[in-house]
Design a protein around this motif. Structure first.
Motif, mmCIF file in Angstrom:
data_model
loop_
_atom_site.group_PDB
_atom_site.id
_atom_site.type_symbol
_atom_site.label_atom_id
_atom_site.label_comp_id
_atom_site.label_asym_id
_atom_site.label_seq_id
_atom_site.Cartn_x
_atom_site.Cartn_y
_atom_site.Cartn_z
ATOM 1 N N TRP A 49 22.138 31.750 -6.485
ATOM 2 C CA TRP A 49 21.280 32.928 -6.555
ATOM 3 C C TRP A 49 21.648 33.750 -7.785
ATOM 4 N N ASP A 50 22.958 33.807 -8.083
ATOM 5 C CA ASP A 50 23.409 34.609 -9.213
ATOM 6 C C ASP A 50 24.784 34.128 -9.675
ATOM 7 N N PHE A 51 25.051 34.309 -10.956
ATOM 8 C CA PHE A 51 26.370 34.108 -11.549
ATOM 9 C C PHE A 51 26.606 35.247 -12.527
ATOM 10 N N ASP A 52 27.850 35.645 -12.685
ATOM 11 C CA ASP A 52 28.209 36.643 -13.690
ATOM 12 C C ASP A 52 29.406 36.113 -14.470
ATOM 13 N N THR A 53 29.213 35.901 -15.765
ATOM 14 C CA THR A 53 30.241 35.287 -16.596
ATOM 15 C C THR A 53 31.469 36.162 -16.765
ATOM 16 N N ARG A 54 31.376 37.447 -16.422
ATOM 17 C CA ARG A 54 32.475 38.388 -16.693
ATOM 18 C C ARG A 54 33.486 38.481 -15.566
ATOM 19 N N ILE A 55 33.190 37.896 -14.404
ATOM 20 C CA ILE A 55 34.088 38.095 -13.260
ATOM 21 C C ILE A 55 35.398 37.335 -13.452
ATOM 22 N N ASP A 56 36.474 37.905 -12.904
ATOM 23 C CA ASP A 56 37.771 37.231 -12.864
ATOM 24 C C ASP A 56 37.807 36.342 -11.625
ATOM 25 N N LEU A 57 38.033 35.065 -11.846
ATOM 26 C CA LEU A 57 38.117 34.142 -10.721
ATOM 27 C C LEU A 57 39.434 34.283 -9.973
ATOM 28 N N ASP A 140 30.656 14.785 -8.141
ATOM 29 C CA ASP A 140 30.041 14.193 -6.944
ATOM 30 C C ASP A 140 31.084 13.805 -5.903
ATOM 31 N N SER A 141 32.301 14.320 -6.048
ATOM 32 C CA SER A 141 33.403 13.953 -5.154
ATOM 33 C C SER A 141 33.824 15.081 -4.233
ATOM 34 N N VAL A 142 33.700 16.312 -4.726
ATOM 35 C CA VAL A 142 34.037 17.490 -3.941
ATOM 36 C C VAL A 142 32.907 18.498 -4.100
ATOM 37 N N ALA A 143 32.471 19.075 -2.996
ATOM 38 C CA ALA A 143 31.377 20.050 -3.035
ATOM 39 C C ALA A 143 31.732 21.264 -2.190
ATOM 40 N N PHE A 144 31.351 22.423 -2.694
ATOM 41 C CA PHE A 144 31.460 23.681 -1.964
ATOM 42 C C PHE A 144 30.041 24.109 -1.593
ATOM 43 N N CYS A 145 29.825 24.423 -0.329
ATOM 44 C CA CYS A 145 28.509 24.856 0.140
ATOM 45 C C CYS A 145 28.702 26.007 1.110
ATOM 46 N N GLY A 146 28.082 27.150 0.825
ATOM 47 C CA GLY A 146 28.255 28.287 1.713
ATOM 48 C C GLY A 146 27.429 29.477 1.301
ATOM 49 N N GLY A 147 28.032 30.660 1.441
ATOM 50 C CA GLY A 147 27.285 31.887 1.206
ATOM 51 C C GLY A 147 27.779 32.713 0.039
ATOM 52 N N ILE A 148 28.759 32.215 -0.724
ATOM 53 C CA ILE A 148 29.405 33.030 -1.751
ATOM 54 C C ILE A 148 28.835 32.729 -3.132
ATOM 55 N N ASP A 149 28.350 33.757 -3.809
ATOM 56 C CA ASP A 149 27.917 33.655 -5.201
ATOM 57 C C ASP A 149 29.081 34.003 -6.123
#
Length: 481
Positions: A49-57, A140-149
């Motif tokens: 839905w959204d990404f922000d390049t400035r966030i600290d991971l 194609d080996s590990v996937a994250f699926c959920g509610g977090i943008d």
């Protein structure tokens, strides 16, 4: 035991996962997602839905030489791994969010013309529909699926501290506590989510991509595995648009889970705004031996329009459910932290007893069941899989413990003693610490009555589909009336 997972009805695909884990709150997701991307060899897909390049991971935690901020991190990965192909698909209307909050256009423009990091805006949707599913797929080996943008305002720990300096926006503004969840999956189920990501990319861009073939294992090194060798159901919502037919697997899955619950149904959702869901819950509460049902919501929706539409719909539907709840087996609650600050609930979870866990991007509102694109994953305990049952129950108890400021064992022990989720919550609630509070009822104002459950703010289907369904219903009424 009767399964709820049926391909073509309650899910799109059923595929085995050799490992699967539930990840609660974005501190863990950003950290584990970054760890998986560091191990990528050929492909990274980010659908959101959204990404922000400035966030600290990983605010203040980076000690591996890689950048903390999302934009710099992806460019660093591409430079370090020349064969790595990074694809980012972002809802096109979400671009307005990027501009209005001051996000630099540098990455947006450079990635639109990059040979390695490809950013595309997804406009393949009906008017005002949202691409809401959130996927991160690595090799194609590990996937994250959920509610977090991966965007501003999402990072938080399970402590949800007040005025946490690590929870500031890129502009330096303080942000409130935020509760969310996602999953991490490996094996054929991850490959299927990779196929879904490529299908989304092709529909948005017209570009067909081949599946990724690699022997790499990008599973995050510090992530504990909750489930081993289980079947995962992948369920979608897709609105009718051009050649795309209407898909309502998530809606069917929700009703199947509500019907399947025997003792306890635990739900977390950003909204409680779907009349069909409320009516299904009310029907279960009218049963003599129906389940207890606990819904965890935020105190109120974000934004003026959402508050007007979703909160007013919630008030009306709360009344509907409570009138059916003659045996007092329903609660709708919101969490607060130790200082009494409301914690915004963005997670989308349904847990029936210790047998079914559904987690993804879909809320309990109409849009999530027909108008927006969504993706959920469903874990169901097969007969004899006590390990799966124990893990599902542990996650439900852990979520309750997070909201109640206690240990998971406290919830598990008291629930075993009382047999009641509601009694357990009541006994563990302490007003002087983190707790769950009841969402109060009130009368709607005349203007709120007009907006409540409005199809304009929260449509279930694109207008063309809704008109055909209405017309079909009218014809049947005429024929059989």
């Amino acid at each position: 035991m009767t399964t709820i997972l049926r391909e073509g009805e309650t899910c799109w695909r059923i595929r085995q996962a050799d490992r699967a884990s539930v990840i609660v709150d974005a501190d863990s997701f950003f950290r584990h997602g970054r760890s998986a991307m560091l191990k990528a060899r050929r492909s990274i897909f980010m659908i959101g839905w959204d990404f922000d390049t400035r966030i600290d991971l990983v605010p203040g935690k980076s000690n591996d030489g890689a950048p903390e901020k999302l934009g710099k991190f992806l460019n660093w990965l591409a430079k370090r791994q020349p064969e790595l192909d990074i694809r980012i698909l972002k809802w096109d209307i979400g671009l307005l969010n990027s501009i209005t909050r001051g996000e630099t256009p540098f990455y947006i423009l450079s990635w639109m013309f990059s040979r390695q990091v490809h950013l595309k805006l997804d406009g393949a949707h009906p008017p005002m529909s949202a691409h809401h599913m959130k996927l991160l797929v690595v090799d194609d080996s590990v996937a994250f699926c959920g509610g977090i943008d991966m965007t501003v305002g999402r990072w938080d720990t399970r402590e949800h501290l007040d005025d946490d300096n690590r929870r500031r926006s890129p502009m330096g503004f303080s942000q409130g506590p935020w509760h969310d969840a996602t999953t991490c999956i490996s094996g054929p189920a991850a490959a299927a989510l990779g196929g879904l990501a490529r299908a989304r990319w092709e529909r948005a861009t017209g570009e067909k991509l081949e599946a990724c073939e690699t022997h790499a294992d990008p599973w995050p090194g510090e992530l504990d595995v909750d489930f081993h060798n289980i079947d995962i159901g992948i369920a979608r919502t897709l609105p009718e648009f051009k050649e795309q037919e209407q898909v309502g697997e998530i809606k069917a899955a929700k009703f199947a889970i509500i019907r399947a619950a025997r003792r306890h149904l635990y739900i977390e959702s950003q909204y409680f705004a779907s009349r069909p869901i409320a009516e299904a819950i009310a029907a279960r509460l009218q049963e003599v031996d129906g389940p207890e049902i606990v819904v965890i919501n935020p105190e109120g929706a974000e934004g003026w329009l959402e508050a007007k539409a979703m909160d007013t719909a919630r008030i009306r539907l709360m009344k509907l459910v409570r009138e059916a709840d003659l045996r007092k087996r329903f609660r709708i609650l919101y969490p607060v932290n130790d200082k009494g600050t409301p914690i915004y609930v963005h997670a989308k979870i349904m847990i029936a007893d210790d047998s079914i866990l559904k987690l993804g991007s879909a809320n309990l509102n109409n849009r999530s069941m027909g108008y927006d694109s969504e993706c959920d994953v469903i874990i169901e305990a097969d007969e004899g899989r006590n390990d799966v049952r124990e893990a599902i129950a542990r996650h439900r108890n852990s979520l309750l413990a997070e909201h109640l400021g206690c240990q998971t064992s406290d919830v598990a022990d008291l629930l075993e003693e009382t047999g009641s989720m509601i009694e357990t919550i009541q006994q563990l609630t302490r007003v002087e610490r983190r707790c769950l509070r009841e969402i109060p009822d009130r009368e709607l104002t005349p203007d709120e009555e007009v907006i409540a459950e409005s199809d304009f703010a929260d449509p279930e289907r694109p207008v063309a589909v809704a008109k055909r369904v209405y017309s079909y219903g009218r014809k049947r009424q005429y024929r059989h009336g």
